[in-house]
Design a protein around this motif. Sequence first.
Motif, short mmCIF file in Angstrom:
data_model
loop_
_atom_site.label_atom_id
_atom_site.label_comp_id
_atom_site.label_asym_id
_atom_site.label_seq_id
_atom_site.Cartn_x
_atom_site.Cartn_y
_atom_site.Cartn_z
N ALA A 22 10.26 -8.56 -12.92
CA ALA A 22 9.53 -7.57 -13.72
C ALA A 22 10.09 -6.17 -13.56
CB ALA A 22 8.05 -7.58 -13.34
N SER A 23 10.58 -5.84 -12.37
CA SER A 23 11.05 -4.48 -12.11
C SER A 23 12.50 -4.28 -12.47
CB SER A 23 10.84 -4.12 -10.63
OG SER A 23 11.59 -4.98 -9.80
N LEU A 24 13.30 -5.36 -12.53
CA LEU A 24 14.73 -5.21 -12.79
C LEU A 24 15.19 -5.93 -14.05
CD1 LEU A 24 17.35 -3.97 -11.62
CD2 LEU A 24 17.77 -6.18 -10.54
N LEU A 25 14.89 -7.22 -14.13
CA LEU A 25 15.42 -8.00 -15.25
C LEU A 25 14.78 -7.60 -16.58
CD1 LEU A 25 15.75 -11.59 -13.75
CD2 LEU A 25 17.40 -9.72 -13.78
N VAL A 26 13.47 -7.39 -16.58
CA VAL A 26 12.78 -7.04 -17.83
C VAL A 26 13.28 -5.70 -18.38
CG1 VAL A 26 10.56 -6.50 -18.89
CG2 VAL A 26 10.77 -8.48 -17.37
#
Length: 221
Positions: A22-26
């Motif tokens: 949620a914090s990096l890939l999205v």
Amino acid sequence: MNSPRNSLSFFLPVLVLMYWAASLLVPTGLMYLRLLQRANHTGGADHSYGDLYLNIPREQYLSFVFEHVTETKAQSITAVNMPGILVELLVSLPTTFPDSWHPKQFELFNWRSIAFPFYCLPFWWLIGRGLDGVLGWRRLWLVTILSGALLQIACLVGTLGIFFGTTAADRSEDNFWIFAGLVFWTFLFGLLPAAWVRQRLFPAAVQIKPQKLASERSSPV
């Protein structure tokens, strides 16, 4: 022994990977799509940093987006997964030690944004065990408790070293994420000794089925 589905040592690593996604890939995926939407007839896309305007070639979209996102996320992801540095050390010993190993196409902190959540999974599993013990869901073996206690001492020593060995200005600037990560993990590893205290003071409160006690004794995890 509890079923993995009822154990925080199973759910906690999964939650950590969900947080990482949620914090990096999205954000990486959303920004990549925005660049695709902005693509002009040459295949490039315009991007602005305040008054600075850049034209990013299509073949550099992914690397540009990843570097842009990790520029603000790398420190927090590394701090939350601080014990991953021990696994990084093991990987680096036979390869690039004393330097930390990372693929040549990545900067070190960019790579840590990807690798540390996975490097740290064994430690999140251990914290899950500690939570199970504190909640009385399982009885922990001495080797598990001692592992947590030793890791807590190591984090505490690192925390005190930074606190007494640096100025407040140093801690509030570039090194704050290191200090915060060590404090965070000092508390988390303390769950293992806390579980031992619970087992010693309230042995009857540990929710373990009598018929499974023998099998748990033969599996010291």
